[in-house]
Scaffold this active site. Sequence first.
Site, short mmCIF file in Angstrom:
data_model
loop_
_atom_site.label_atom_id
_atom_site.label_comp_id
_atom_site.label_asym_id
_atom_site.label_seq_id
_atom_site.Cartn_x
_atom_site.Cartn_y
_atom_site.Cartn_z
N ASP A 56 -48.09 12.93 3.46
CA ASP A 56 -46.94 13.47 2.74
C ASP A 56 -46.50 14.81 3.31
OD1 ASP A 56 -48.90 15.16 1.75
OD2 ASP A 56 -48.76 14.47 -0.31
N SER A 67 -40.64 20.72 -0.74
CA SER A 67 -40.17 21.13 -2.07
C SER A 67 -41.32 21.71 -2.87
CB SER A 67 -39.58 19.93 -2.82
OG SER A 67 -40.57 18.95 -3.09
N ASP A 74 -48.75 17.52 -5.09
CA ASP A 74 -49.82 17.31 -4.12
C ASP A 74 -51.10 17.99 -4.57
OD1 ASP A 74 -50.81 16.49 -1.47
OD2 ASP A 74 -50.83 18.63 -1.05
N ASP A 78 -54.61 16.23 -5.92
CA ASP A 78 -55.89 16.53 -5.26
C ASP A 78 -56.95 16.96 -6.26
OD1 ASP A 78 -54.80 15.94 -2.81
OD2 ASP A 78 -54.45 18.02 -2.23
#
Length: 223
Positions: A56, A67, A74, A78
Amino acid sequence: MAGQATEKRVSVYLYIPNIIGYIRVLMNFVAFALCFSHKKLFAILYFFSFICDGLDGWFARKFNQVSTFGAVLDMVTDRVSTTCLLVILSQIYSPGLSFLSLLALDIASHWFQMYSTFLSGKASHKDVKDSTNWLFKAYYGNRLFMAYCCVGSEVLYIILFLLAEKQPESVVDVFVNTMKEKPLLILPLLFSSLGWAIKQAINVIQMKTAADACVYYDMNRTK
């Protein structure tokens, strides 16, 4: 103007890296739903989701679709996925407190880092150019080194999950028995363990550095 703003907002949600993020969330959901009944499928889905974490970022830079929403998605993905895995490991290994301690360190260090980044006005929590710690700078400054530490840490957790048979089981006993009975796993275990160890050291450094930044912010504000 309102229509343009809505269009822009929708387009951000549909950025390629963000769509990959949604897929990661779905894969993790399925993986943890099946983790005890299909351990190997869990490992495949979890690891593939982790690999997508690198994809990504690549797509975001490739198509200029970076962004704030994507960065937060993200990081949250995680942290949540690692949290769930560490909680599971804390239930099938003893002492379980060791995995919960790793979980606390992971969350605390990243929370401190994100908040100190906000206070300093930096665009990214990975901007550590002003740090005096060489290991900390190397971690965030070299993508390959960072990837090795992150992959090593997650692979170690996956291997431990797959190796667990009796519950609860001693981590030390599993390591020793694996070294004796499964020599093909010795290299992956050592390779991943080194990456894991460096990552934990980075977490400690990150938390201390970020905590200092928060204290300095207060000191400067009261002058």
